[in-house]
Design an enzyme around this catalytic site. Structure first.
Site, PDB file in Angstrom:
ATOM      1  N   ARG A  80      37.595  29.864  51.036  1.00 38.24           N
ATOM      2  CA  ARG A  80      36.454  28.982  50.791  1.00 38.24           C
ATOM      3  C   ARG A  80      36.934  27.534  50.760  1.00 38.24           C
ATOM      4  NH1 ARG A  80      33.259  32.241  52.274  1.00 38.24           N
ATOM      5  NH2 ARG A  80      31.569  33.180  51.077  1.00 38.24           N
TER       6      ARG A  80
ATOM      7  N   GLU B 276      29.995  22.606  53.828  1.00 38.10           N
ATOM      8  CA  GLU B 276      29.543  23.110  55.149  1.00 38.10           C
ATOM      9  C   GLU B 276      28.044  22.952  55.337  1.00 38.10           C
ATOM     10  OE1 GLU B 276      30.970  27.141  55.504  1.00 38.10           O
ATOM     11  OE2 GLU B 276      33.001  26.529  55.054  1.00 38.10           O
TER      12      GLU B 276
ATOM     13  N   HIS C  72      33.582  28.002  60.470  1.00 36.06           N
ATOM     14  CA  HIS C  72      33.432  29.203  59.637  1.00 36.06           C
ATOM     15  C   HIS C  72      33.110  30.443  60.485  1.00 36.06           C
ATOM     16  CE1 HIS C  72      32.436  30.545  55.273  1.00 36.06           C
ATOM     17  NE2 HIS C  72      32.966  31.533  55.969  1.00 36.06           N
TER      18      HIS C  72
HETATM   19  O1  A2R Z   1      42.795  39.357  41.180  1.00 34.66           O
HETATM   20  P1  A2R Z   1      44.015  39.223  42.031  1.00 34.66           P
HETATM   21  O2  A2R Z   1      45.252  38.826  41.325  1.00 34.66           O
HETATM   22  O3  A2R Z   1      44.236  40.381  42.926  1.00 34.66           O
HETATM   23  O4  A2R Z   1      43.715  38.032  43.025  1.00 34.66           O
HETATM   24  C1  A2R Z   1      42.593  37.892  43.826  1.00 34.66           C
HETATM   25  C2  A2R Z   1      42.677  36.482  44.373  1.00 34.66           C
HETATM   26  N1  A2R Z   1      42.130  35.527  43.387  1.00 34.66           N
HETATM   27  C3  A2R Z   1      42.845  34.535  42.867  1.00 34.66           C
HETATM   28  N2  A2R Z   1      44.111  34.150  43.084  1.00 34.66           N
HETATM   29  C4  A2R Z   1      44.564  33.102  42.361  1.00 34.66           C
HETATM   30  N3  A2R Z   1      43.823  32.412  41.487  1.00 34.66           N
HETATM   31  C5  A2R Z   1      42.545  32.763  41.235  1.00 34.66           C
HETATM   32  N4  A2R Z   1      41.814  32.068  40.367  1.00 34.66           N
HETATM   33  C6  A2R Z   1      41.998  33.874  41.944  1.00 34.66           C
HETATM   34  N5  A2R Z   1      40.810  34.499  41.961  1.00 34.66           N
HETATM   35  C7  A2R Z   1      40.896  35.503  42.842  1.00 34.66           C
HETATM   36  O5  A2R Z   1      41.923  36.502  45.574  1.00 34.66           O
HETATM   37  C8  A2R Z   1      42.625  38.722  45.101  1.00 34.66           C
HETATM   38  O6  A2R Z   1      43.934  39.032  45.472  1.00 34.66           O
HETATM   39  C9  A2R Z   1      42.025  37.815  46.162  1.00 34.66           C
HETATM   40  C10 A2R Z   1      40.635  38.235  46.609  1.00 34.66           C
HETATM   41  O7  A2R Z   1      40.726  39.476  47.232  1.00 34.66           O
HETATM   42  P2  A2R Z   1      39.481  40.467  47.421  1.00 34.66           P
HETATM   43  O8  A2R Z   1      38.679  40.497  46.174  1.00 34.66           O
HETATM   44  O9  A2R Z   1      40.023  41.753  47.952  1.00 34.66           O
HETATM   45  O10 A2R Z   1      38.569  39.751  48.475  1.00 34.66           O
HETATM   46  P3  A2R Z   1      38.664  39.740  50.092  1.00 34.66           P
HETATM   47  O11 A2R Z   1      37.839  40.794  50.666  1.00 34.66           O
HETATM   48  O12 A2R Z   1      40.093  39.667  50.496  1.00 34.66           O
HETATM   49  O13 A2R Z   1      37.945  38.332  50.388  1.00 34.66           O
HETATM   50  C11 A2R Z   1      38.477  37.118  49.872  1.00 34.66           C
HETATM   51  C12 A2R Z   1      37.622  35.916  50.199  1.00 34.66           C
HETATM   52  C13 A2R Z   1      36.123  36.088  49.996  1.00 34.66           C
HETATM   53  O14 A2R Z   1      35.738  35.980  48.661  1.00 34.66           O
HETATM   54  C14 A2R Z   1      35.539  34.975  50.831  1.00 34.66           C
HETATM   55  O15 A2R Z   1      35.534  33.789  50.112  1.00 34.66           O
HETATM   56  C15 A2R Z   1      36.539  34.878  51.972  1.00 34.66           C
HETATM   57  O16 A2R Z   1      37.704  35.587  51.558  1.00 34.66           O
HETATM   58  O17 A2R Z   1      36.004  35.433  53.129  1.00 34.66           O
END
Ligand code: A2R
Length: 319
Positions: A230, A259, A277
């Protein structure tokens, strides 16, 4: 048939499937939205939107009988999940089906940056090749050290794809995972240790401007930043300053803070690759995302278990 309000743009395939099950109302075709909501708001039980447009507060407030918000995308930062949860309304998204496509977009930007694709393509198109015009040699994309911010579904798919290029993978996130990559609890320290920093984290309050001037400086003049997560995760002003004065080598960006606006100062730079995007934007993946978004709506209509509620809805509503 139950009434569905469609806030995002949808494909013809989706419209066909939806029209078999719902009475469709598309915000893009409604001229006086406030007036329309006053007279038709109570009829709407289903909403389809995307991660960019979300559900604006005035619309959410005008739908007293809303049963579900189904979003066509994995990121849902534009949707007020807390407000929906307080009313018992589940929010669904489309995780998984776009993972590989977004990872491929990151790899495409990675290769384009290291091999200077945009400038080389422009030279070839210009007709000046062979007349003494040549660009400096690019740097190799093989054997690099890549730091991934957010090693979730997409982050791990990026790591797997980059292994084919001999990359050493580092990662930063909230938790250490059982993966064969080196965890960095400090993002700046990881940025200092890698050649390319790739952001695949979601956009929320916890990630806002996580990639700031300090992290960008740590990445350095030979380093590249890629963002397929993002735009809000990167301090765009600090990024532009660093790219312009050589503090950072270059950037490949598919997402932006505001965006579809991309600052003129960013568009004018030659050391960036910019895409609008398009992380998941292929026929095949958008079809899979559309199907999943519709399957969630149909599950709600049929009283069946929702396929992919967002984690917050799942926990709060016991789904
Ligand atoms: O909860 P963790 O340790 O697995 O980490 C998640 C990480 N994450 C963060 N890393 C550092 N600081 C933060 N404050 C933080 N919040 C979240 O982002 C996790 O490893 C990753 C997100 O992975 P998923 O939930 O599997 O989402 P996905 O499908 O990989 O999509 C990620 C993003 C979407 O939310 C859209 O914004 C974009 O990619 O398309």
């Amino acid at each position: 048939m139950p009434s569905l309000l469609i806030i995002c743009s949808i494909t013809d395939v989706m419209r066909q499937r939806l029209s078999d099950a719902f009475d469709l109302h598309e915000t893009a075709q409604i001229e006086d939205m406030a007036g329309w909501l006053t007279s038709h708001g109570p009829e709407i039980e289903f909403v389809l939107t995307d991660g960019h447009l979300g559900v604006p507060q005035p619309i959410l407030d005008a739908l007293p009988n809303l049963q579900i918000i189904s979003s066509y995308g994995v990121g849902y930062d534009a949707i007020d999940v807390d407000a929906a949860t307080r009313r018992g309304i589940p929010v669904c998204h489309t995780p998984g089906v776009l993972t590989d496509e977004v990872a491929t977009t990151a790899v495409m930007l990675y290769l384009a940056l290291w091999r200077n694709l945009e400038a080389q393509s422009s030279l070839a198109r210009s007709g000046r090749w062979g007349n003494g015009h040549a660009l400096p040699l690019s740097r190799t994309a093989d054997g690099r050290v890549v730091g991934i911010l957010g090693l979730g579904r997409i982050g791990q798919a990026i790591a797997k794809k980059l292994e084919a290029f001999g990359a050493t993978i580092l990662y930063h996130g909230r938790t250490k995972k059982d993966v064969p990559y080196r965890f960095h609890s400090d993002l700046s320290e990881m940025a200092r240790a890698c050649d390319t920093l790739i952001c695949a984290a979601p956009g929320d309050a916890s990630t806002r401007h996580l990639i700031d001037a300090k992290v960008i400086e740590a990445l350095g003049p030979e380093g590249y930043l890629i963002n397929v997560g993002r735009g809000s995760t990167v301090d765009e002003d600090a990024l532009i300053t660093a790219l312009a004065d050589g503090t950072l080598g270059g950037a490949g960006l598919d997402v932006f803070e505001n965006e579809p606006h991309i600052p003129e100062a960013l568009r004018a730079l030659s050391n960036v690759i910019l895409t609008p995007h398009i992380g998941s934007a292929t026929v095949e993946t958008r079809r899979a995302m559309g199907d999943l978004a519709i399957d969630n709506l149909l599950a709600q209509r049929d009283g069946a278990a929702l396929l992919t509620p967002v984690p917050e809805s799942k926990a709060a509503l016991g789904l």
